[in-house]
Design a protein around this motif. Sequence first.
Motif, mmCIF file in Angstrom:
data_model
loop_
_atom_site.group_PDB
_atom_site.id
_atom_site.type_symbol
_atom_site.label_atom_id
_atom_site.label_comp_id
_atom_site.label_asym_id
_atom_site.label_seq_id
_atom_site.Cartn_x
_atom_site.Cartn_y
_atom_site.Cartn_z
ATOM 1 N N PHE A 56 11.494 21.739 82.005
ATOM 2 C CA PHE A 56 10.705 20.528 82.228
ATOM 3 C C PHE A 56 9.291 20.959 82.578
ATOM 4 O O PHE A 56 9.108 21.874 83.379
ATOM 5 N N ASP A 82 13.380 20.042 77.313
ATOM 6 C CA ASP A 82 13.487 18.589 77.381
ATOM 7 C C ASP A 82 12.323 17.969 76.600
ATOM 8 O O ASP A 82 11.173 18.387 76.768
ATOM 9 N N CYS A 91 10.329 14.647 76.227
ATOM 10 C CA CYS A 91 10.070 13.308 76.743
ATOM 11 C C CYS A 91 8.579 13.203 77.067
ATOM 12 O O CYS A 91 7.863 14.192 77.059
ATOM 13 N N GLU A 151 6.551 12.863 81.926
ATOM 14 C CA GLU A 151 5.808 13.811 82.771
ATOM 15 C C GLU A 151 4.349 13.955 82.310
ATOM 16 O O GLU A 151 3.540 14.530 83.014
ATOM 17 N N CYS A 172 8.278 6.683 79.366
ATOM 18 C CA CYS A 172 8.768 7.702 78.432
ATOM 19 C C CYS A 172 8.261 7.512 77.003
ATOM 20 O O CYS A 172 8.798 8.124 76.068
ATOM 21 N N TYR A 212 20.323 13.202 74.822
ATOM 22 C CA TYR A 212 20.694 12.548 76.079
ATOM 23 C C TYR A 212 21.223 11.179 75.640
ATOM 24 O O TYR A 212 20.556 10.163 75.789
ATOM 25 N N LYS A 253 22.275 7.839 78.507
ATOM 26 C CA LYS A 253 21.443 8.072 79.690
ATOM 27 C C LYS A 253 21.198 6.731 80.371
ATOM 28 O O LYS A 253 20.618 5.821 79.777
ATOM 29 N N PHE A 255 14.107 14.044 91.115
ATOM 30 C CA PHE A 255 13.457 14.627 89.925
ATOM 31 C C PHE A 255 12.067 14.032 89.740
ATOM 32 O O PHE A 255 11.103 14.744 89.465
ATOM 33 N N LYS A 308 24.653 11.167 81.249
ATOM 34 C CA LYS A 308 23.766 11.428 82.379
ATOM 35 C C LYS A 308 23.529 10.139 83.151
ATOM 36 O O LYS A 308 23.209 9.133 82.521
ATOM 37 N N TYR A 353 25.047 15.938 82.696
ATOM 38 C CA TYR A 353 23.921 16.352 83.541
ATOM 39 C C TYR A 353 24.179 15.883 84.961
ATOM 40 O O TYR A 353 24.155 14.681 85.242
ATOM 41 N N VAL A 405 22.592 15.273 87.935
ATOM 42 C CA VAL A 405 21.140 15.093 88.100
ATOM 43 C C VAL A 405 20.681 15.345 89.535
ATOM 44 O O VAL A 405 21.486 15.559 90.445
ATOM 45 N N SER A 406 19.374 15.247 89.683
ATOM 46 C CA SER A 406 18.724 15.618 90.940
ATOM 47 C C SER A 406 19.306 14.899 92.161
ATOM 48 O O SER A 406 19.530 15.518 93.202
ATOM 49 N N TYR A 464 21.529 21.863 88.915
ATOM 50 C CA TYR A 464 20.627 22.642 89.761
ATOM 51 C C TYR A 464 21.413 23.655 90.590
ATOM 52 O O TYR A 464 20.843 24.560 91.177
HETATM 53 C C1 PBG Z 1 12.770 12.484 81.601
HETATM 54 C C2 PBG Z 1 13.921 12.927 82.404
HETATM 55 C C3 PBG Z 1 14.363 12.482 83.658
HETATM 56 C C4 PBG Z 1 15.424 13.307 84.007
HETATM 57 C C5 PBG Z 1 15.620 14.204 82.963
HETATM 58 N N1 PBG Z 1 14.693 13.941 81.980
HETATM 59 C C6 PBG Z 1 13.836 11.442 84.562
HETATM 60 C C7 PBG Z 1 13.880 10.034 84.167
HETATM 61 O O1 PBG Z 1 14.436 9.630 83.142
HETATM 62 O O2 PBG Z 1 13.255 9.275 84.918
HETATM 63 C C8 PBG Z 1 16.188 13.252 85.292
HETATM 64 C C9 PBG Z 1 16.881 14.507 85.687
HETATM 65 C C10 PBG Z 1 17.307 14.564 87.099
HETATM 66 O O3 PBG Z 1 17.262 13.571 87.860
HETATM 67 O O4 PBG Z 1 17.729 15.657 87.519
HETATM 68 N N2 PBG Z 1 12.891 11.254 80.997
#
Ligand code: PBG
Length: 324
Positions: free
Chosen positions: A76, A115, A117, A120, A127, A190, A193, A202, A246, A269, A271-272, A310
């Motif tokens: 990322f 990734d 997207c 970021e 996105c 994904y 999602k 995240f 995810k 996944y 996730v965070s 993680y």
């Molecule tokens: C980007 C993306 C996100 C995550 C992975 N790719 C954030 C989102 O969609 O807001 C989240 C991963 C995580 O929480 O560990 N779109």
Amino acid sequence: MFYRGRRLRKNPAVRSLVRETRLHPSELVYPIFVQEGENIKEEISSLPGQFRYSPDRLEEIVEEMRACGVRACLLFGIPANKDACGSSAWEEYGVVQTAIRRLRSLDRELYIIADVCMCEYTSHGHCGVLGDHGEVLNDETLPHLAQIALSYARAGVDMVAPSDMMDGHIAALRAALDGEGFYDLPIMGYSAKYASSFYGPFRQAAGSAPSFGDRKAYQMDYANANEAMREMQADWDEGADILMVKPAMAYLDILRMAADRFDAPLAAYQVSGEYAMLKHAVAEGLMHPDVMNESLIAIKRAGANVIITYHALDYARAWKEYQG
Ligand code: PBG
């Protein structure tokens, strides 16, 4: 007579003999945050034990991965500059592209996933590109995603993983990659999602929270399961090589449904927010550290073949004693 299930729980040896689910470090993918700049290794406050690295500092993490046997990472990027259309995402020498080249030079065998997207990289944190009323435009976003995937491919990535949740994104990426001769480069979609609050840490780590609104007009409603099957079918039909669910822990039913339904490699996944929640509970003494292993085994048991977490390196380091 009654069923004596305890006979096969008597000691570690017999428990290990009849254990149904095992998780090898080689099934894990480790997410890495790369930040534009130099000489950066900064702990992420929202994700205890995780760091942001600038591309020049990646050597350390490559060594750690090699030592514990985790062979795949998911990148990322945190760029220095953002704009309305996220153009720093597809620069030839953008932060992820530079990190891919650096990782490749440090470890030829490392499996590098990136990734795809825009959140970021966009000033508004959504996105995709926005229309006049702040809505995320689907078809207008697709060429940008394709451009990002191509820039990663040119930098030498092993796999791309689009997380944007635009309709038709797998087809758009596949066509763009094939068009430049990258027909051998796999895509992990994904696919299912969800619009989830579990992404909170995240978004803090990557500075990617939307500046207005939410992602519910493109990410899935967490009340839906059948819809996840349609999303996964669509990604598969468009040419995805791996399908993903995810988040993971609150969606084990979706993983199981998908595993029963698709003859396709399945990723999950963790996730965070799932990671942070458990880490904090362990740090507070509320739960035994084994809760991390338990969560990963549950995800595997539900049907995942690949787990993005993680916790990958810590799991792998302890794996020999744990024998998950
Ligand atoms: C980007 C993306 C996100 C995550 C992975 N790719 C954030 C989102 O969609 O807001 C989240 C991963 C995580 O929480 O560990 N779109």
